[in-house]
Design a protein around this motif. Structure first.
Motif, short mmCIF file in Angstrom:
data_model
loop_
_atom_site.label_atom_id
_atom_site.label_comp_id
_atom_site.label_asym_id
_atom_site.label_seq_id
_atom_site.Cartn_x
_atom_site.Cartn_y
_atom_site.Cartn_z
N UNK A 24 0.72 -1.15 -0.14
CA UNK A 24 0.16 0.04 0.00
C UNK A 24 0.95 1.24 0.01
N UNK A 25 2.07 1.00 0.27
CA UNK A 25 3.06 2.22 0.47
C UNK A 25 3.66 2.81 -0.78
N UNK A 26 3.70 4.01 -0.91
CA UNK A 26 4.41 4.47 -2.31
C UNK A 26 5.87 4.34 -2.22
N UNK A 27 6.60 4.30 -3.14
CA UNK A 27 7.88 3.73 -3.41
C UNK A 27 8.92 4.87 -2.10
N UNK A 28 8.45 6.05 -2.21
CA UNK A 28 9.32 6.89 -1.43
C UNK A 28 9.20 6.67 -0.01
N UNK A 29 8.13 6.24 0.33
CA UNK A 29 7.91 5.82 1.78
C UNK A 29 8.36 4.41 2.21
N UNK A 30 8.44 3.74 1.06
CA UNK A 30 9.34 2.41 1.76
C UNK A 30 10.55 2.84 1.60
N UNK A 31 11.14 3.51 0.69
CA UNK A 31 12.70 4.01 1.02
C UNK A 31 12.91 4.84 2.18
N UNK A 32 12.17 5.66 2.52
CA UNK A 32 12.34 6.43 3.84
C UNK A 32 12.30 5.64 4.91
N UNK A 33 11.51 4.60 5.04
CA UNK A 33 11.19 3.77 6.25
C UNK A 33 12.80 3.01 6.39
N UNK A 34 13.19 2.29 5.36
CA UNK A 34 14.16 1.68 5.20
C UNK A 34 15.43 2.43 5.67
N UNK A 35 15.58 3.61 5.33
CA UNK A 35 16.56 4.30 5.75
C UNK A 35 16.53 4.72 7.29
N UNK A 36 15.28 5.12 7.80
CA UNK A 36 15.10 5.52 9.01
C UNK A 36 15.32 4.34 10.06
N UNK A 37 15.07 2.92 9.46
CA UNK A 37 15.06 1.83 10.43
C UNK A 37 16.73 1.58 10.29
N UNK A 38 17.45 1.80 9.46
CA UNK A 38 18.92 1.75 9.46
C UNK A 38 19.37 2.80 10.45
N UNK A 39 18.99 3.90 10.57
CA UNK A 39 19.47 4.80 11.59
C UNK A 39 18.92 4.54 12.75
N UNK A 40 17.69 3.84 12.89
CA UNK A 40 17.21 3.74 14.41
C UNK A 40 17.91 2.41 14.91
N UNK A 41 18.44 1.62 14.01
CA UNK A 41 19.23 0.59 14.78
C UNK A 41 20.58 1.17 15.43
N UNK A 42 21.23 2.21 14.82
CA UNK A 42 22.20 2.98 15.77
C UNK A 42 21.58 3.50 17.12
N UNK A 43 20.49 4.07 16.95
CA UNK A 43 20.09 4.83 18.04
C UNK A 43 19.59 3.69 18.90
N UNK A 44 19.11 2.53 18.63
CA UNK A 44 18.95 1.41 19.62
C UNK A 44 20.05 1.03 20.42
N UNK A 45 21.34 1.18 19.68
CA UNK A 45 22.70 0.71 20.36
C UNK A 45 22.66 2.01 21.25
N UNK A 46 22.64 3.30 20.84
CA UNK A 46 22.89 4.33 21.77
C UNK A 46 21.63 4.41 23.32
N UNK A 47 20.50 3.90 22.94
CA UNK A 47 19.77 3.48 23.94
C UNK A 47 20.28 2.54 24.99
N UNK A 48 21.04 1.66 24.60
CA UNK A 48 21.73 0.69 25.38
C UNK A 48 22.85 1.51 26.23
#
Lengths: 314, 256
Positions: A24-48
């Motif tokens: 259901x998601x447009x292409x740009x949203x798929x890309x945006x979420x993928x990039x954001x989750x990649x950065x979110x992984x770094x933030x998850x480490x920072x949370x620790x």
């Protein structure tokens, strides 16, 4: 229901919804979420790290190590499988943290933050001065495959999105579990009272070192995911403003849940793309003002909206 | 009886000041020993030297015949010497139960378990609840340690040290900051728990009435030296102790 089960079910439900929503998601949203989750992984480490009482302003280093390791293995060693590349990125970053941790684990507070920043700037300098790695331009990443299916055609949009989702969900679940083990419980204890941790029989330095390595592995996985999603890597990934953004995401999102860094990262990316689109010359101003509003209204971070309602502790 | 703890000529100098000036003590297993002395007499320094928080300038510490001088405090803790603190050292944002689980988890990890107890032992969570019950802390179970009253934090600090089943327990002024009428109740609780576990106890105490009733042996400290050592009645009556530590008769009458 125990906290652990609630978190696990919540993460799995979010994962299932996100996968189901993909068509259901447009292409740009798929890309945006993928990039954001990649950065979110770094933030998850920072949370620790923050739960251990440390703030690193150099996670960009491990982010870049993960990305360059995955990118190099993809283009030079012809490793195609995306999952293998992400694991490789995590292992490479963890190995670097294993070495740097020998020094980093001795420092706390601003000294730790500055030392982590110094290491990341050294890495940035080395990458800029490495023609073999593309110097300031970086290089394009060889398209990867997921389960043998290449990131091309229709799959090109979905594959990074699904890969990022799977890695993010697995990492969040694993970290949540880790924090409920005896070893994981020592992180907040170290933050609260190092003397007492030593007097209960554990080595504070080893605890810090281990958590550094785990945070770096998450950042490395995030770097690899980002590299595969974007298809290009450059030294900016190790630059201190990138590291600063990770800290920003982690603080704004809040540290009360392993899901928070991902929600925060997606929000930041959405905000950034809207701000750039609607205020191309003043988008930083829009971002800054929004973030200021969040910090003033929700000192515990965005995620505190949920925990406050449930009456849970931050 | 065998000596579980033995120090020989312990000296700790800070510049020109000798905080410990040749302390030689033998402590038999299972005894309750009181440490008395004015401020700066060297009591806490002695505890810090025994537990590895400070390295002695010279002298040795032996635990069950083994030289433990200079070992880091975490190693000494794992050998079975635990301590509580004059100012409670708790994990403020963790609940009382989580505070106990830190130490119990470390013990479980020592048995190779990352969750649960390992080697068929009792799960740390159950041990924590039992310890909370025994120390009358059950009502505070899920409250952050930082918001607990001082006396309760003190009790939690002692409970943490005792929960990991030490062979020797060193208590640094367990009743300071606790109101006068609660002191004896607190010591009854602590010593009751300790007797069940057959732990050797050394505790620093300023309340002479408590020392008289709770200990079998007293070490009187003055200027980094042990000036008297023996049964409480004898030590507390010794002229030098009366002059330098307890104060002249009449001064402290009715203090407790």
């Amino acid at each position: 229901m125990s906290d652990a089960r609630r978190t696990a079910l919540g993460l799995l439900a979010a994962f299932a919804v996100a996968v189901a929503a993909a068509p259901l998601l447009p292409r740009w949203a798929l890309f945006l979420v993928a990039v954001a989750l990649g950065r979110g992984l770094v933030a998850l480490g920072l949370l620790l790290l923050i739960r251990t009482g440390l703030v690193s302003f150099g996670q960009g280093l491990f982010f870049a190590v993960g990305a360059y390791a995955a990118g190099t293995a993809g283009s030079r060693l012809h490793v195609g499988d995306a999952v293998a590349l992400v694991l490789l990125g995590a292992v490479a970053a963890a190995a670097v943290a294993g070495v740097l941790g020998l020094l980093l684990a001795r420092y706390r507070t601003i000294f730790f933050a500055m030392l982590s920043l110094a290491f990341s700037m050294i890495a940035y300098g080395l990458l800029v001065e490495s023609p073999a790695l593309g110097s300031t331009d970086g290089f394009n990443v060889h398209p990867a495959t997921v389960a043998g299916v290449p990131f091309a055609g229709r799959a090109e949009a979905y594959a990074p999105y699904l890969l990022a989702l799977a890695v993010a969900a697995a990492a969040a679940l694993a970290l949540d579990r880790f924090q409920r083990t005896h070893l994981g419980r020592l992180a907040p204890a170290v933050r609260e009272n190092e003397l007492r941790v030593e007097y209960m029989g554990a080595s504070v330095r080893n605890v810090v070192h281990l958590n550094l390595v785990i945070a770096a592995a998450l950042a490395g996985a995030g770097g690899a995911v980002t590299a595969l999603a974007v298809g290009h890597i450059d030294p900016e990934m190790a630059y201190w403003t990138t590291s600063g953004e990770f800290v920003f995401v982690t603080i704004v999102a809040g540290t009360s849940s392993v899901a928070a860094p991902f929600a925060g990262a997606i929000l930041l990316e959405l905000l950034r793309s809207y701000a750039v689109q609607h205020a191309p010359n003043t988008w930083q101003l829009v971002m800054g003002a929004t973030m200021l509003g969040i910090i003033l209204a929700l000192p515990g971070g965005l995620w505190s909206i949920f925990t406050r309602r449930r009456g849970a502790r931050p | 009886m065998s000596a579980i703890l033995e120090t020989e000529g312990l000296v700790k100098r800070f510049g020109a000041v000798a905080a410990a000036d040749g302390i030689s003590v033998r402590v038999e297993e299972g005894t309750v020993v009181g440490l008395i002395g004015g401020n700066g007499a060297g009591k806490t320094t002695f505890l810090n030297l025994v537990t590895g928080h400070l390295a002695p300038t010279s002298g040795t510490v032996r635990f069950e015949g083994r030289d433990i001088t200079g070992l880091p405090s975490r190693r000494i803790t794992r050998l079975g010497i635990c301590r509580s603190f004059q100012i409670p050292q708790v994990f403020a944002s963790l609940t009382a139960r989580e505070n106990l689980l830190v130490g119990l988890g470390i013990v479980a990890m020592g048995r190779g378990a990352f969750v649960g107890s390992g080697l068929g032992g009792e799960p740390p969570e159950e041990v924590a609840d039992r310890v909370l019950d025994r120390f009358h802390l059950a009502a505070h179970r899920d409250r952050p340690a930082g918001v607990l009253p001082e006396g309760v934090r003190k009790l939690l600090d002692v409970a943490m040290a005792l929960s990991v089943k030490p062979r020797i327990l060193l208590l640094d002024e367990p009743t300071s900051g606790v109101s006068a009428d609660e002191k004896f109740a607190l010591m009854d609780l602590v010593l009751g728990a300790i007797r069940e576990e057959r732990v050797t106890v050394l505790f620093v105490e300023h309340d002479m009435e408590l020392v008289r009733t709770c200990t079998e042996r007293v070490l009187a400290f003055h200027e980094g030296r042990v000036i008297a050592d023996g049964p409480p009645a004898a030590v507390l009556e010794a002229p030098e102790v009366r002059r330098l530590v307890v104060g002249e008769p009449g001064l402290r009458e009715g203090a407790c």
